[in-house]
Design a protein around this motif. Sequence first.
Motif, mmCIF file in Angstrom:
data_model
loop_
_atom_site.group_PDB
_atom_site.id
_atom_site.type_symbol
_atom_site.label_atom_id
_atom_site.label_comp_id
_atom_site.label_asym_id
_atom_site.label_seq_id
_atom_site.Cartn_x
_atom_site.Cartn_y
_atom_site.Cartn_z
ATOM 1 N N MET A 58 10.371 12.979 -12.621
ATOM 2 C CA MET A 58 8.987 13.190 -11.899
ATOM 3 C C MET A 58 7.954 12.785 -12.807
ATOM 4 S SD MET A 58 9.181 16.101 -9.853
ATOM 5 C CE MET A 58 10.354 17.208 -9.266
ATOM 6 N N ARG A 59 7.143 11.875 -12.141
ATOM 7 C CA ARG A 59 6.040 11.095 -12.618
ATOM 8 C C ARG A 59 4.781 11.938 -12.640
ATOM 9 N NH1 ARG A 59 4.299 5.610 -9.805
ATOM 10 N NH2 ARG A 59 3.483 7.163 -8.110
ATOM 11 N N THR A 60 4.031 12.288 -13.678
ATOM 12 C CA THR A 60 2.979 12.588 -13.519
ATOM 13 C C THR A 60 1.971 12.194 -12.625
ATOM 14 O OG1 THR A 60 2.079 11.589 -15.442
ATOM 15 C CG2 THR A 60 3.315 13.763 -15.818
ATOM 16 N N LEU A 61 0.994 12.916 -12.349
ATOM 17 C CA LEU A 61 -0.027 12.734 -11.170
ATOM 18 C C LEU A 61 -0.499 11.209 -11.321
ATOM 19 C CD1 LEU A 61 -1.026 14.480 -9.127
ATOM 20 C CD2 LEU A 61 -3.054 14.873 -10.390
ATOM 21 N N ASP A 62 -0.343 10.468 -10.280
ATOM 22 C CA ASP A 62 -0.920 9.037 -10.371
ATOM 23 C C ASP A 62 -1.614 8.738 -9.232
ATOM 24 O OD1 ASP A 62 -1.291 6.349 -10.715
ATOM 25 O OD2 ASP A 62 0.810 5.844 -9.785
ATOM 26 N N ILE A 63 -2.950 9.495 -9.483
ATOM 27 C CA ILE A 63 -4.058 9.320 -8.004
ATOM 28 C C ILE A 63 -4.946 8.294 -8.392
ATOM 29 C CG2 ILE A 63 -3.753 11.627 -6.829
ATOM 30 C CD1 ILE A 63 -6.052 12.419 -8.967
ATOM 31 N N SER A 123 0.718 -1.110 -0.098
ATOM 32 C CA SER A 123 -0.007 0.029 0.129
ATOM 33 C C SER A 123 0.847 1.336 -0.079
ATOM 34 C CB SER A 123 -0.732 0.011 1.197
ATOM 35 O OG SER A 123 -1.589 -1.257 1.256
ATOM 36 N N HIS A 124 0.175 2.403 -0.285
ATOM 37 C CA HIS A 124 1.193 3.631 -0.391
ATOM 38 C C HIS A 124 1.731 4.086 0.911
ATOM 39 C CE1 HIS A 124 0.208 3.551 -4.667
ATOM 40 N NE2 HIS A 124 1.574 4.044 -4.650
ATOM 41 N N MET A 125 0.779 3.709 1.787
ATOM 42 C CA MET A 125 1.299 4.193 3.155
ATOM 43 C C MET A 125 2.505 3.374 3.918
ATOM 44 S SD MET A 125 0.525 6.222 5.579
ATOM 45 C CE MET A 125 1.810 6.760 6.689
ATOM 46 N N ALA A 126 2.470 1.995 3.161
ATOM 47 C CA ALA A 126 3.537 1.393 3.737
ATOM 48 C C ALA A 126 5.211 2.124 2.861
ATOM 49 C CB ALA A 126 3.387 -0.120 3.071
ATOM 50 N N ILE A 127 4.818 2.166 1.571
ATOM 51 C CA ILE A 127 5.818 2.879 0.795
ATOM 52 C C ILE A 127 6.342 4.136 1.423
ATOM 53 C CG2 ILE A 127 6.327 3.758 -1.416
ATOM 54 C CD1 ILE A 127 4.519 1.959 -2.560
ATOM 55 N N VAL A 128 5.523 4.897 2.275
ATOM 56 C CA VAL A 128 5.837 6.011 2.608
ATOM 57 C C VAL A 128 6.494 5.770 3.943
ATOM 58 C CG1 VAL A 128 4.859 7.893 4.199
ATOM 59 C CG2 VAL A 128 3.805 7.402 1.795
ATOM 60 N N ILE A 157 6.319 0.824 -17.260
ATOM 61 C CA ILE A 157 5.768 -0.536 -17.693
ATOM 62 C C ILE A 157 5.061 -1.176 -16.113
ATOM 63 C CG2 ILE A 157 6.116 -2.948 -18.653
ATOM 64 C CD1 ILE A 157 6.383 -0.335 -20.389
ATOM 65 N N GLU A 158 3.927 -0.994 -16.081
ATOM 66 C CA GLU A 158 3.324 -1.539 -14.671
ATOM 67 C C GLU A 158 2.046 -2.101 -14.801
ATOM 68 O OE1 GLU A 158 2.846 1.582 -11.727
ATOM 69 O OE2 GLU A 158 2.147 2.819 -13.402
ATOM 70 N N VAL A 159 1.453 -2.320 -16.209
ATOM 71 C CA VAL A 159 0.410 -3.071 -16.453
ATOM 72 C C VAL A 159 0.687 -4.269 -17.605
ATOM 73 C CG1 VAL A 159 -2.030 -2.829 -17.677
ATOM 74 C CG2 VAL A 159 -1.110 -0.924 -16.207
ATOM 75 N N GLY A 219 7.219 -0.550 -13.128
ATOM 76 C CA GLY A 219 6.507 -0.452 -11.639
ATOM 77 C C GLY A 219 6.212 -1.604 -11.004
ATOM 78 N N THR A 220 6.938 -2.571 -10.314
ATOM 79 C CA THR A 220 6.708 -3.877 -9.923
ATOM 80 C C THR A 220 5.577 -3.858 -9.043
ATOM 81 O OG1 THR A 220 8.542 -3.517 -8.466
ATOM 82 C CG2 THR A 220 9.209 -4.797 -10.493
ATOM 83 N N ASN A 221 5.587 -2.809 -8.356
ATOM 84 C CA ASN A 221 4.340 -2.952 -7.396
ATOM 85 C C ASN A 221 2.886 -3.060 -8.139
ATOM 86 O OD1 ASN A 221 6.263 -2.054 -5.772
ATOM 87 N ND2 ASN A 221 5.517 -0.016 -5.793
ATOM 88 N N TRP A 228 -10.453 4.392 -12.596
ATOM 89 C CA TRP A 228 -9.965 5.802 -13.190
ATOM 90 C C TRP A 228 -8.715 6.026 -12.225
ATOM 91 C CZ3 TRP A 228 -12.132 11.034 -11.862
ATOM 92 C CH2 TRP A 228 -11.929 11.816 -13.132
ATOM 93 N N ARG A 229 -7.518 5.707 -12.737
ATOM 94 C CA ARG A 229 -6.173 5.982 -12.038
ATOM 95 C C ARG A 229 -5.265 6.403 -13.036
ATOM 96 N NH1 ARG A 229 -2.469 1.283 -9.732
ATOM 97 N NH2 ARG A 229 -1.222 3.122 -9.022
ATOM 98 N N GLY A 230 -4.338 7.123 -12.342
ATOM 99 C CA GLY A 230 -2.965 7.437 -13.272
ATOM 100 C C GLY A 230 -3.256 8.340 -14.374
ATOM 101 N N GLY A 244 14.794 8.445 -9.575
ATOM 102 C CA GLY A 244 14.193 7.508 -10.479
ATOM 103 C C GLY A 244 12.837 7.629 -10.423
ATOM 104 N N LEU A 245 12.232 8.123 -9.353
ATOM 105 C CA LEU A 245 10.761 8.264 -9.257
ATOM 106 C C LEU A 245 10.418 9.451 -8.268
ATOM 107 C CD1 LEU A 245 7.809 7.361 -9.566
ATOM 108 C CD2 LEU A 245 8.152 5.533 -8.019
ATOM 109 N N PHE A 246 9.895 10.329 -8.756
ATOM 110 C CA PHE A 246 9.389 11.342 -7.544
ATOM 111 C C PHE A 246 7.757 11.435 -7.801
ATOM 112 C CE2 PHE A 246 7.543 15.432 -6.376
ATOM 113 C CZ PHE A 246 8.213 15.742 -5.308
HETATM 114 C C1 PEP Z 1 4.888 0.776 -8.978
HETATM 115 O O1 PEP Z 1 3.658 0.622 -9.167
HETATM 116 O O2 PEP Z 1 5.768 -0.146 -8.770
HETATM 117 C C2 PEP Z 1 5.219 2.099 -8.773
HETATM 118 C C3 PEP Z 1 6.625 2.461 -8.669
HETATM 119 O O3 PEP Z 1 4.293 3.080 -8.613
HETATM 120 P P1 PEP Z 1 3.232 3.132 -7.362
HETATM 121 O O4 PEP Z 1 3.931 2.469 -6.024
HETATM 122 O O5 PEP Z 1 3.404 4.584 -6.912
HETATM 123 O O6 PEP Z 1 1.869 2.694 -7.717
#
Ligand code: PEP
Length: 765
Positions: free
Chosen positions: A506-511, A363-368, A605-607, A627-629, A531-533, A468-470
Amino acid sequence: MLSSLRSIVQEVNSARSLPQVLTIIVKEVRAAMQAGVCSVYLFDETDQRYVLMATEGLREESIGKVRLAMREGLVGLVAAKEEPLNLEDADQHPNFAYFEETGEAPFHSFLGVPIIHHRKVLGVLVLQQQTQRRFASEEEAFVVTVCAQLSGAIAHAEATGALRKLASAGRGKSREATFRGIPSSPGVGIGRVVLVASNTDLASVPERFTQNAPAEVEIFRKALAAVKKDMRKLGSGLEDKLSSEELALFDVYIRMLDDSSLGGEVIAAITAGQTAQSAWSSVILKHVRTFNQMEDPYLRERAADVNDLGKRVLAYLQTSHKKEQPIPRRIVLVGEDLSATALADIPVNRLVGIISLRGSSNSHMAIVGRALGIPTVMGAIDLPWAELDGQELIVDGFTGDVISSATRTLRRSYLQRQREEKILNQDLEKLRDVPCVTPDGFAFSLWVNTGLRQDTMMSLRSGAAAVGLFRTEMPFLMRSSFPTEDEQVAIYREQLEAFAPRPVTMRTLDIGGDKDLPYFPIEEENPFLGWRGIRISLDHPEIFLVQIRALLRASQGSNNLRIMLPMISNLPELDQALKLIDRAYRELTLEEGYQIQRPPLGAMIEVPAAVYQVKEIAKRVDFLSVGTNDLTQYLLAVDRNNQRVAGLYHTLHPAVLRALKVIYDQASSVNCQLSVCGEMAGDPLCAVVLMGMGYENLSMSASTLLRVKSMLLNTSRQDASRIVKRALRLSDAESIAQFISASLKQPEVVKLIRSSSTNQRSTMR
Ligand code: PEP
Ligand code: MG
């Protein structure tokens, strides 16, 4: 049957303790089935027996007394076989065990159904009948459904109740209790709980008592006055939109808060000793239950109104409680579903631990948490969070354990672990300026992932060769409205200049997904497939273009910007995005006179769809980043944010590894620069795998960078590619992870692996 099931589930979910949950179950199921007896037996871990915990129909004094060994009696048999047992003449069964104190002699027929939660038998629900008849198959199916639906609530009530039970056993002084979650950022944190009440859930308010009833009454009256005022304001604001009957409802609600109604009932409960929050929640939940049970649909709907009123008052009670609390020196942030926005309310330099009841290690909180180097535990679903405010907790980010009221010995051993970690980190610090070159001479570029203001310093100190990723959505998350173009320029410029001349991606908005902006909520059934990214950016060019303009303007002078597009799943959307970027660039340079260098453009490449179009994507851009996540969640169909399926989320799954190999081969066949920026890159074990496949640019959280560097300094690329070749032949993630760790035996490496928690090891404990 369906409506009984719905009302049982509803009632159980609003109960506040295990005894309440069980009492509701036995009462309601007996009534729905018109049976003579309904009982629940639960497994007691200490005694290794099934204990009668609640009954409707047997003698009450037998509760807690009837205890059956693992395979003893019909109850033991149902549990052991993990399937229902439906008998017309139970006393004739060889396993039948008779307990005189229950008064069960007149009951002949028996239906026992196991209560199973996450593959574990928690206990057995038993129905008994005087007449000698088998229960009908529909009745059996109904009870199986009830048990399956309620097992989660029972497990939860059992686990959260452990703390209360232990507290009473210790005569008011809590005893040590351990709760399990998913290890999500390594390290040990010891500090006091600061709760983030994301929602005002009446059922999760603990039962608490007070010595100072007049003060609690005062707090309660203030909350009531505030809500009455809100309601009046709301009513008058809607005067021209609602009918007079609808408007009259506001008066009804206001009157419900009077002393002659709910208000009076609650004050009586406070005077009897309960705290204001506790008394209010009990009274409201009782009324919600009553309304829910009404036959008349109009009255039943009033349950929602009372519940809403309940939440409004509770919110005020919680706020006044919060104001009285001092901020601890060492904060453990705890919430039901934490997101990065929670960081806006606390001094982050005091943060030593993060615990979220929901979410998983990706989850993004874990990444934070990992970005900030804060020990983090996600998915600690059974933590009785509402009871822990202000208490000391130990957060073990290596194992996922959360410990309350730790004994002195345990606390000491955790302090020792903290010291060991500190020494390891000091050793790693020495590698900061050492070039990342393997023993056989291959040079690697280690980059850093950033996004929060707070992790910029750490990123700068890590010795990373680039960003590599902001994650540009992070600063958006911390605000209460979209930032203007000029505000964005300031945010991006600060980052670009801090890292210059090193490149910043800089990665564009990924909400979307699990990243909701508070001021742009997206309600979806399936947010990760929704509806994402880039999809949002293309649907809202006015937001996207402002962001691109801000990025370009911010890069003026530093010239180290790279722009990356998230969630690309088809070529037209990539083409459209590139066209918009080109338009913004032309406008700025040709029409507005800015002197800006054209930045390199890239795609993530994450899909899975993108994996099969790597070449076509690569030909349109300057670089790619994996984006392996997300790639893992989409390939394995495992929601990265769902703790229930966390055990299935493996970045070392053979399918993920094969996809990574395809990406590498395709991208290198067209000479496109390639990196990995998912969390996998920051895991020392996985970094070896990526190196073995040929990847040379890895981007990760600053807190993991030196660990990965240490691993690569100790592992030759030749060894890594040999290991990967063999690993790719293995059939599952666990064997792959074990094989790789077994192949890397140097003591430095073993220490590193032990101190880096990842999803592969967390699920293999
Ligand atoms: C990912 O998906 O691997 C990635 C780096 O992007 P995010 O974790 O922000 O979705
Ligand atoms: Mg992603």
